[in-house]
Design a protein around this motif. Structure first.
Motif, short mmCIF file in Angstrom:
data_model
loop_
_atom_site.label_atom_id
_atom_site.label_comp_id
_atom_site.label_asym_id
_atom_site.label_seq_id
_atom_site.Cartn_x
_atom_site.Cartn_y
_atom_site.Cartn_z
N THR A 1 1.26 -0.97 0.33
CA THR A 1 0.08 -0.02 -0.46
C THR A 1 0.88 1.68 -0.31
O THR A 1 0.35 2.53 -0.07
CB THR A 1 -0.68 -0.07 0.97
OG1 THR A 1 0.10 0.10 2.28
CG2 THR A 1 -1.96 -0.63 1.92
N GLN A 2 2.27 1.11 0.35
CA GLN A 2 2.92 2.07 0.27
C GLN A 2 2.34 3.34 1.30
O GLN A 2 3.27 4.41 1.77
CB GLN A 2 2.98 2.95 -1.45
CG GLN A 2 3.74 2.54 -2.22
CD GLN A 2 5.21 1.57 -1.79
OE1 GLN A 2 5.54 2.89 -1.39
NE2 GLN A 2 5.54 0.50 -2.12
N LEU A 3 2.13 2.59 2.65
CA LEU A 3 2.03 3.56 3.81
C LEU A 3 2.63 2.96 4.63
O LEU A 3 3.61 1.96 4.93
CB LEU A 3 0.46 3.14 4.05
CG LEU A 3 -0.50 3.35 3.53
CD1 LEU A 3 -2.00 3.22 4.66
CD2 LEU A 3 -1.13 4.81 3.32
N LEU B 1 -7.25 -2.75 -2.00
CA LEU B 1 -6.50 -2.97 -0.46
C LEU B 1 -5.55 -1.47 -0.58
O LEU B 1 -5.54 -0.58 -0.07
CB LEU B 1 -5.74 -3.82 -0.10
CG LEU B 1 -5.82 -5.40 1.04
CD1 LEU B 1 -4.85 -6.05 1.37
CD2 LEU B 1 -6.84 -4.39 1.67
N TYR B 2 -4.80 -1.24 -1.72
CA TYR B 2 -4.42 -0.16 -2.04
C TYR B 2 -5.31 0.68 -2.37
O TYR B 2 -4.78 2.13 -1.56
CB TYR B 2 -3.31 -0.37 -3.41
CG TYR B 2 -2.56 0.60 -4.10
CD1 TYR B 2 -1.75 0.78 -3.42
CD2 TYR B 2 -3.01 1.34 -5.32
CE1 TYR B 2 -0.36 1.85 -3.72
CE2 TYR B 2 -1.92 2.84 -5.77
CZ TYR B 2 -0.75 2.77 -5.03
OH TYR B 2 -0.48 3.50 -5.45
N ALA C 1 -7.14 6.28 -0.71
CA ALA C 1 -8.43 6.68 -0.31
C ALA C 1 -8.42 7.34 0.88
O ALA C 1 -8.54 8.43 1.19
CB ALA C 1 -9.57 6.03 -0.35
N LEU C 2 -8.23 6.61 2.31
CA LEU C 2 -8.16 6.85 3.42
C LEU C 2 -6.40 7.79 4.45
O LEU C 2 -6.48 9.30 4.47
CB LEU C 2 -7.62 5.14 4.43
CG LEU C 2 -8.44 4.34 3.79
CD1 LEU C 2 -8.08 3.22 5.27
CD2 LEU C 2 -10.16 4.77 5.36
N GLN C 3 -5.48 7.78 2.94
CA GLN C 3 -4.93 9.43 3.47
C GLN C 3 -4.36 9.57 2.83
O GLN C 3 -4.91 11.11 3.58
CB GLN C 3 -3.10 7.90 2.51
CG GLN C 3 -1.84 9.02 3.04
CD GLN C 3 -1.76 9.35 4.73
OE1 GLN C 3 -1.51 8.10 5.44
NE2 GLN C 3 -1.89 10.70 4.86
N GLU C 4 -6.09 10.63 1.40
CA GLU C 4 -6.04 11.57 1.05
C GLU C 4 -7.09 11.93 1.93
O GLU C 4 -7.12 13.20 1.87
CB GLU C 4 -6.44 11.50 -0.48
CG GLU C 4 -5.18 10.89 -1.34
CD GLU C 4 -5.89 10.13 -2.72
OE1 GLU C 4 -7.16 10.29 -2.65
OE2 GLU C 4 -4.78 9.40 -3.31
N THR C 5 -7.78 11.30 2.37
CA THR C 5 -9.00 11.80 3.13
C THR C 5 -8.86 12.52 4.95
O THR C 5 -8.10 13.68 5.13
CB THR C 5 -10.00 11.08 3.84
OG1 THR C 5 -10.42 10.60 2.99
CG2 THR C 5 -11.15 10.92 4.31
N VAL D 1 -1.64 7.01 8.20
CA VAL D 1 -2.43 6.52 8.22
C VAL D 1 -1.04 5.06 8.05
O VAL D 1 -0.55 5.15 7.40
CB VAL D 1 -4.42 6.22 7.00
CG1 VAL D 1 -4.44 4.72 7.16
CG2 VAL D 1 -5.12 6.88 7.33
N VAL D 2 -2.00 3.90 8.86
CA VAL D 2 -0.24 2.69 8.81
C VAL D 2 -1.70 1.27 8.19
O VAL D 2 -3.07 1.88 9.18
CB VAL D 2 -0.31 2.81 9.63
CG1 VAL D 2 1.05 4.07 10.89
CG2 VAL D 2 -0.53 2.42 10.64
N ARG D 3 -1.06 1.06 7.74
CA ARG D 3 -1.66 -0.42 7.44
C ARG D 3 -1.25 -1.39 8.83
O ARG D 3 0.39 -1.69 8.91
CB ARG D 3 -0.76 -1.23 6.30
CG ARG D 3 -1.65 -2.35 5.50
CD ARG D 3 -1.15 -3.01 4.67
NE ARG D 3 -1.89 -4.56 4.34
CZ ARG D 3 -1.73 -5.37 3.27
NH1 ARG D 3 -0.29 -5.08 2.54
NH2 ARG D 3 -2.53 -6.09 3.36
#
Ligand code: GTP
Length: 445
Positions: A182-184, A246-247, A252-256, A279-281
Motif C-alpha cells: 500500500t506504500q503506507l 487494499l491499495y 483513499a484513507l490517506q488522501e482523506t 494512516v498505517v497498514r
C-alpha cells in the motif's frame, strides 16, 4: 683621498649596511610575515613570503658582492637557514618551497660566480651548503605535505563513508517502516508517532516553549479500520484484485486524512500534529490512524470522513450489504495527559517500552469498538470508551456515547440485515480474539 681613508669609509658603510640588514630589513621581514595572515588568499600569502625571503637572501648577497669581504662571505654560509625557516617553520607548500629554493639558488650561484672568494673552492662550498639546506627543507616539506594530504584524504573518505552509511540506514529504516503493497507506513511507525506525541505532551506539561509556541491538541484519536467481508472479496474476485482493492482503500484513507489536515470538516490540524497524522497498514486488511484531535467529536468526524471515502470509491463487492467495499471503524480517544502516566522513568528504554504498552492497550480498546461496529452490521464507526477518559467523555454527545453509527437509513437497514447474516461469522471470530500478533518490537512486521 688616501687608500686608508677609503678603506675606513668602506668599512663604515659596510657596518652601516649590516646594521641596516639586521635592524631594518629583519624587522620589516618579521612585520611582513606577521601581516601575511591578513592576506586572504593562500597563494597571495605564499607569494608575499617567498618575495620577502628572496629579499633577505638578495640583500645578504648584494652586501657580499658590494664589500667583497671575508665576513660577508662567511655570512653566505648561513643563508641556507632562510629557506629552511620559510619552508619548514612557515610551512610553505611544496610548489612555493620549490620556487623559493630555485630563486635562492639563482641568487647564491650568481654571487659565487661574480666575485672572487678569498679561499679556493669557497664559492662551491657556499653553493653546496645552500643547496643542501634547500634539499633537506624540500624533502621535509614534501613529507609534511604528503602526510597532511593523506590525513585529509583519509578523513574525507571516512566522512563520505559515514554519510553513506547514515543515508543507507535512513533508507533501511524508512523501508522497514513502509508497507510494500500500500506504500503506507506499517505499525512500527505508530510507535514512533506515539513517542513523538509523548515528547509533545511532556513539553506541554513543562509549559509552552519557543520550539512549541502553541500547546498541542489535548487528545489523541486511535482508529482501527477493517475492510468488511474481505475474505469473501478475495474468494470471489481473487487475491490480485484483493491487493488492488487494499491499495485503493489505503490511498483513499490517506488522501482523506491529508485533506482533513488542511481544512477538513473538523477543522485544520497544524504544524507538527498534521505532519504526524498518517494512516498505517496495521496488518492484513486492517488500517490504523493515530491523530491529534480536539475532542471526541473531532475524532469522530475524521473517522466518518475516512469511512465515507472508502464507500465512495464504489469498488464492487458482491458479498457486501451495499454492493460496494466498505470499512468498519473502531475509535477510541485518549487525553494526551494519559501519555505521561508513569512519568519519572528517566531512561529512554523504559519510557519507550511504556509507550509501546500504552499503544498496545489503546489498540485493544479501539479493537473492541471495531468488533462492535462489525457486530452492529459493519460500515460504521463505533467509539470504545476506556477508563479515565475524563474530559473527553464529558464532551461526547449522547449519540456518540451510545455507540456511533452513520445514521443513514438505507445503510441502517442493510446493516440490520447484515448483522443477522454475519452473526455466525462473528461468533467464529470471537472464539479466537487473539488473531492479531501483539504490539511491540518483537511482534511488529
Ligand atoms: N488480497 C489480499 N488479501 C489479504 C491480505 N491480507 C489479508 N488478506 C485477507 O483478508 C481476509 C480477512 O478475512 P477475515 O479476517 O475473515 O475478515 P473479513 O472476511 O474481512 O470479515 P470481517 O472483517 O468480519 O468483515 C483473509 O481472507 C486474508 O487472506 C493481502 O495483503 N491481500
Amino acid at each position: 683621498m688616501s687608500r686608508a681613508v677609503m678603506r675606513c669609509w668602506s668599512l663604515i658603510i659596510f657596518q652601516l649596511m649590516f646594521v641596516l640588514y639586521d635592524t631594518v630589513y629583519a624587522p620589516v621581514a618579521i612585520l611582513v610575515l606577521a601581516l601575511k595572515s591578513e592576506v586572504s588568499r593562500p597563494v597571495g600569502r605564499e607569494a608575499l613570503l617567498v618575495a620577502t625571503l628572496w629579499g633577505v637572501i638578495g640583500l645578504a648577497a648584494w652586501l657580499a658582492v658590494r664589500e667583497n669581504h671575508l665576513r660577508c662571505f662567511l655570512e653566505l654560509y648561513a643563508l641556507g637557514v632562510v629557506p629552511l625557516v620559510g619552508i619548514v617553520l612557515m610551512q610553505l607548500r611544496f610548489v612555493a618551497a620549490l620556487v623559493l629554493s630555485a630563486g635562492g639558488m639563482v641568487i647564491v650561484i650568481s654571487v659565487a660566480l661574480s666575485v672572487s672568494m678569498p679561499y679556493a673552492h669557497m664559492d662551491f662550498a657556499i653553493v653546496f651548503v645552500f643547496m643542501a639546506f634547500c634539499l633537506f627543507s624540500l624533502i621535509a616539506s614534501f613529507r609534511i605535505e604528503f602526510s597532511a594530504r593523506h590525513a585529509y584524504l583519509m578523513t574525507s573518505i571516512d566522512q563520505l563513508r559515514l554519510q553513506d552509511v547514515e543515508s543507507r540506514n535512513a533508507e533501511l529504516q524508512e523501508m522497514a517502516c513502509l508497507d510494500p503493497l500500500t506504500q503506507l507506513y506499517n505499525r512500527r511507525h505508530l510507535i514512533e508517532v506515539l513517542k513523538q506525541h509523548h515528547g509533545d505532551a511532556q513539553q506541554a506539561k513543562n509549559g509552552v516553549s519557543a520550539s512549541h509556541p502553541v500547546p498541542p491538541l489535548p487528545c489523541l484519536a486511535l482508529m482501527m479500520m477493517d475492510v468488511d467481508h474481505f475474505k469473501a472479496f478475495n474468494d470471489h474476485y481473487g487475491h490480485v484484485p484483493g491487493d488492488n482493492c487494499l491499495y485503493q482503500i489505503a490511498q483513499a484513507l490517506q488522501e482523506t486524512l491529508d485533506r482533513e489536515k488542511g481544512a477538513g470538516i473538523a477543522g485544520a490540524l497544524e504544524g507538527k500534529e498534521a505532519a504526524l497524522a498518517s494512516v498505517v497498514r496495521f496488518g492484513g486488511e486492517e488500517f490504523t490512524a493515530l491523530v491529534a484531535v480536539r475532542d471526541l467529536e473531532h475524532a469522530h468526524s475524521l473517522a466518518e470522513a475516512m469511512r465515507y471515502a472508502v464507500k465512495s470509491l464504489k469498488l464492487p463487492h458482491r458479498e457486501s450489504e451495499l454492493g460496494v467495499v466498505t470499512v468498519s471503524v473502531g475509535l477510541c480517544v485518549i487525553p494526551l495527559s494519559r501519555l505521561l502516566e508513569g512519568e519519572g522513568m528517566e531512561d529512554e528504554m523504559t519510557r519507550d517500552m511504556a509507550v509501546e504498552t500504552l499503544l498496545s492497550r489503546w489498540v485493544d480498546q479501539a479493537d473492541k469498538g471495531l468488533y462492535r461496529a462489525k457486530r452492529h452490521g459493519r460500515n460504521r464507526t463505533c467509539v470504545q470508551r476506556g477508563n479515565g477518559h475524563g474530559k473527553v467523555r464529558a464532551q461526547a454527545s449522547d449519540d456518540l456515547r451510545d455507540g456511533l453509527h452513520d445514521g443513514l437509513d438505507d445503510e441502517r437497514q442493510a446493516a440490520q440485515q447484515g448483522e443477522r447474516q454475519n452473526a455466525q461469522h462473528d461468533e467464529q471470530k470471537a472464539e479466537s480474539p487473539d488473531h492479531r500478533p501483539p504490539m511491540g518490537g518483537a511482534g511488529l512486521s
